[in-house]
Design a protein around this motif. Structure first.
Motif, PDB file in Angstrom:
ATOM      1  N   GLY A  34       0.840  -1.105   0.012  1.00  0.00           N
ATOM      2  CA  GLY A  34      -0.019   0.272   0.083  1.00  0.00           C
ATOM      3  C   GLY A  34       0.788   1.367  -0.028  1.00  0.00           C
ATOM      4  N   THR A  93      -2.141  -1.914  -3.859  1.00  0.00           N
ATOM      5  CA  THR A  93      -3.446  -1.187  -3.642  1.00  0.00           C
ATOM      6  C   THR A  93      -3.705  -0.330  -4.715  1.00  0.00           C
ATOM      7  N   ARG A  94      -4.859   0.297  -5.114  1.00  0.00           N
ATOM      8  CA  ARG A  94      -5.005   1.220  -6.009  1.00  0.00           C
ATOM      9  C   ARG A  94      -4.060   2.667  -5.739  1.00  0.00           C
ATOM     10  N   GLN A 119      -3.024  -4.821  -9.454  1.00  0.00           N
ATOM     11  CA  GLN A 119      -3.929  -4.000  -8.482  1.00  0.00           C
ATOM     12  C   GLN A 119      -5.071  -5.031  -8.204  1.00  0.00           C
ATOM     13  N   GLY A 162      -8.459  -5.310  -5.579  1.00  0.00           N
ATOM     14  CA  GLY A 162      -9.658  -4.372  -5.021  1.00  0.00           C
ATOM     15  C   GLY A 162     -10.716  -4.414  -6.017  1.00  0.00           C
ATOM     16  N   ILE A 205      -0.975  -1.479   4.325  1.00  0.00           N
ATOM     17  CA  ILE A 205      -2.311  -0.962   3.911  1.00  0.00           C
ATOM     18  C   ILE A 205      -3.459  -0.790   4.872  1.00  0.00           C
ATOM     19  N   GLN A 222     -12.396  -0.642  -0.516  1.00  0.00           N
ATOM     20  CA  GLN A 222     -12.316  -0.622  -1.894  1.00  0.00           C
ATOM     21  C   GLN A 222     -11.135  -1.879  -2.048  1.00  0.00           C
ATOM     22  N   HIS A 223     -10.220  -1.818  -1.565  1.00  0.00           N
ATOM     23  CA  HIS A 223      -9.007  -2.963  -1.233  1.00  0.00           C
ATOM     24  C   HIS A 223      -9.415  -4.408  -0.553  1.00  0.00           C
TER      25      HIS A 223
END
Length: 353
Positions: free
Chosen positions: A240, A264-265, A278, A280, A296, A301-302
């Motif tokens: 993250g 993560t995004r 990615q 999520g 993270i 979302q994740h």
């Protein structure tokens, strides 16, 4: 109030390519089996739907994975995916057999096909679902007061992320049938197939509304797949924003464990890790045996993409981080301080063997 005495059973569209069913179809069959077995009073069956050319033999595999019946449409027009012919075929199948619910994988194909079919039959569709269940003793609030849904109507409760993934909403379609949903791969468990299961195979021949294809495919070029498919990895080390300054340690840990790096995004958008890694809501859904979350926070979302991992280890400097709520084991500290100790211990264990 609408009732649907003629609509029954849970149907699953089993996507296939080159006559090989996609795994997501079997995941949905397994979930449908669980729902039907949990509501025996409905008397419902799990029905697989196979469209393609030379796919009839695969009906046995669909039954082995949990279907009671498989409806096959075997036609040369369905050899390769065609929006036109697949929509025609599935629409006519629905009108003929009247399913209570229809589940489709949220794949590239499923996301193209399901909304077109829903529009044809004027049915409700919930996209990118992460959970489904059959509602019992459901009461809905409406402008005219509380509305009770009869249990025999088998209302499907479909949950999906909403408001940018910050909330989860449960959606129902009480006034139309079938109740349709597309569901992301890897969300549900894939049950072990039983080769001794028996079931019914029904062949259905649609009447094509147009014999001539409106779109002609001149050729198909295989996609060049770069890197690794993280959805198939047993061990993932997720990075993250809190790990962006220690990616060398993240990569070393993943290598020592025989795994791969995920992200993560935030880490992807900051340019540190490639998009194909990615995880999520806007990335991939993974279910590894081990997921190590490094730096993270645990935003929904994740988490929506990795919470079904068998074992989760979280590393975060914030003891109140949301990721610790789903972790099996957690370490409070920076990635830079925790990973060197973890890497050293793994090396010691390997050296002593």
């Amino acid at each position: 109030m609408a009732t649907f005495p003629d609509y029954k059973d849970i149907y699953v569209f089993v996507e296939q390519k080159n006559s090989q069913p996609a795994e997501v179809g079997y995941e949905l069959i397994s979930k449908a089996r669980e729902l039907v077995d949990g509501s025996p009073e409905l008397g419902y069956k799990v029905v697989g739907v196979l469209l393609g050319e030379n796919v009839k033999e695969k009906a046995k595999d669909v039954i082995a994975h949990g279907a009671d019946k498989v409806i096959v449409i075997d036609d040369p027009k369905l050899k390769d995916y065609s929006t036109q012919f697949y929509t025609d075929a599935l629409t006519q199948l629905i009108e003929e057999f009247k399913p209570s619910s229809l589940l489709t994988g949220a794949t590239v194909l499923g996301r193209d096909l399901a909304p077109r079919v829903a529009a044809r039959i004027n049915a409700g569709l919930t996209a990118d679902a992460t959970a489904i269940e059959i509602g019992k003793d459901v009461k809905l609030n409406s402008r005219n007061g509380v509305r009770e849904i009869p249990n025999e109507d088998a209302l499907l409760l479909v949950t999906r992320p909403t408001f940018g993934g910050n909330l989860f909403g449960t959606i129902v379609c009480p006034d139309t049938r079938p109740q349709m949903a597309t569901i992301r791969p890897k969300v549900f468990d894939l049950a072990k197939p039983d080769p001794n299961r028996t079931g019914e195979v029904v062949e259905f021949a649609p009447k094509w509304t147009e014999e001539t294809p409106l779109v002609v495919v001149e050729g198909i070029l295989p996609k060049e797949v770069a890197g690794v498919d993280i959805t198939k990895c047993e061990i993932l080390v997720g990075a993250g924003r809190g790990a962006e300054g220690a990616l060398d340690l993240v990569e070393e840990l993943a290598s020592l464990l025989g795994g791969e790096v995920a992200a993560t995004r935030a880490a992807v958008e900051d340019g540190f890790i490639a998009k194909e890694r990615q995880v999520g809501q806007t990335g991939k859904t993974v279910r590894p045996s081990l997921y190590i979350a490094c730096g993270i926070s645990g935003a929904v979302q994740h988490v929506a993409g990795m919470e079904k991992s068998d074992y989760i280890i979280a590393i975060n400097r914030d003891p109140e981080a949301e990721i610790f709520k789903i972790a099996n084991q957690g370490y409070v500290g920076t990635v830079e301080s925790v990973l060197p100790a973890l890497i050293a211990e793994i090396k010691n264990i390997k050296a002593s063997r």
